[in-house]
Design an enzyme around this catalytic site. Sequence first.
Site, short mmCIF file in Angstrom:
data_model
loop_
_atom_site.label_atom_id
_atom_site.label_comp_id
_atom_site.label_asym_id
_atom_site.label_seq_id
_atom_site.Cartn_x
_atom_site.Cartn_y
_atom_site.Cartn_z
N ASN A 104 19.52 6.57 -139.93
CA ASN A 104 19.90 7.56 -138.91
C ASN A 104 20.74 6.94 -137.79
OD1 ASN A 104 17.92 6.04 -137.68
ND2 ASN A 104 16.69 7.78 -136.99
N PHE A 118 24.12 5.76 -135.88
CA PHE A 118 25.45 6.38 -135.88
C PHE A 118 26.25 5.95 -134.67
CE2 PHE A 118 22.64 9.43 -133.67
CZ PHE A 118 23.31 9.55 -132.46
N HIS A 162 14.09 3.59 -127.64
CA HIS A 162 13.10 4.62 -127.95
C HIS A 162 12.05 4.17 -128.98
CE1 HIS A 162 16.60 6.32 -130.57
NE2 HIS A 162 15.83 5.60 -131.36
N HIS A 206 13.01 11.54 -128.33
CA HIS A 206 14.14 10.63 -128.59
C HIS A 206 15.22 11.29 -129.42
CE1 HIS A 206 12.69 10.30 -132.65
NE2 HIS A 206 13.37 9.22 -132.95
N GLY A 207 15.01 12.54 -129.80
CA GLY A 207 16.00 13.25 -130.60
C GLY A 207 15.44 14.57 -131.07
N ALA A 208 16.02 15.08 -132.15
CA ALA A 208 15.55 16.35 -132.70
C ALA A 208 14.25 16.17 -133.48
CB ALA A 208 16.62 16.97 -133.58
#
Length: 400
Positions: free
Chosen positions: A162, A164, A273, A329-331
Amino acid sequence: MPISFMLNKGKVPVKIFTADVDSASLTQLGNLSQLPFIHSHIAAMPDVHAGIGATVGSVIPTRGAIIPAAVGVDIGCGMNAVRLSLKASDLPDNLYSIRSAIEQRVPTGFDQHDKPSTQGATLKNMEKHLDAITDKHPALIKMVKNFHRTWGKQLGTLGSGNHFIELCIDESDDVWVMLHSGSRGIGNAIGRYFIEKAKKDVGRELGQLPDKDLAYFTEGTQHFDDYVQAVGWAQDYAMTNRREMMRLVLDALQTCQHLPTFTTTREAINCHHNYVQQETHFGAEVYVTRKGAISAQQGQLGIIPGSMGAKSYIVRGLGNEQSFCSCSHGAGRRMSRTEAKRRFNTRDLEAQTAGIECRKDKGVVDEIPGAYKDIDVVMQNQADLVEVVHTLKQVVCVKG
């Protein structure tokens, strides 16, 4: 949104900031809450999903102990973002040349630099402190091929999964560079090594734990101190890796013929994170492990990315103590990589990443937006944890 519900099956409660939590995550959170050294409570962020031992999207305060598997093997994984002086109108219609320039400058996947891109005192200082760790734990050297050369060559590299690099546009049409990576192969080796050490250290108690991956080091023991030293080094390495990668990306953009000359603004963020550090909460000095969560102290800037094709956010922390001053920390994944590959194909990927210059082959189908939770819902669920400063939409995405 405040705490959605509480789990009260262990020695401490679990405060969960979403109603969208699967049964596997609830089991893992319940297992964590049974450990005797958890302080006050456990907090689960809106992007919560099952991990290895500990739940991704959890904040775990401990007294006198640390759980290496809760930190994980991508030690110090996190985000870096910087705003440029460019406007959306400065970008060319065809963005392939920009993606190509970044991919040529920053190694992705298993690739690495031919020689360390970071030189001088920084590299020597890192090597000195790493030698102090491997002198006590020489078996670490055998866990990475060409150990002494590889970790230096991987500084300023992306990796895969993941991770990027993205070019994004915010609500004011300002251009941002945002990237996501961690401590690469050396961090993975340190994580795996000390997870196994913890299992051996707890000995016969391992079978009494609710999950063997919750094996821990006790404060005052040699391996506790050695792990704190090693995990601290890996977190610093991850921070340096992102900083070096950002430098390389900006250099690549400066060479693009289709872009005007630009500068960076003072608004830059570099945050972990997946990490552990000492903090004070509810009257006690504790080790806070954020596994898939970022620090959101009052006024602190952070980055919450969506998936490929979704929005991302620059946020400011509200210092909510119930989350130990943390946020998502994200979706957060909605399904495993295996399930994503079973359910989606390259046509789905093309449709869900329409208008974005990125890979659209089967090698990144497991990163399709449909495999993740809705980032807008995740953000709504943490309105008590952070406020949105900027909303970003990617136009270029580089994956490993």
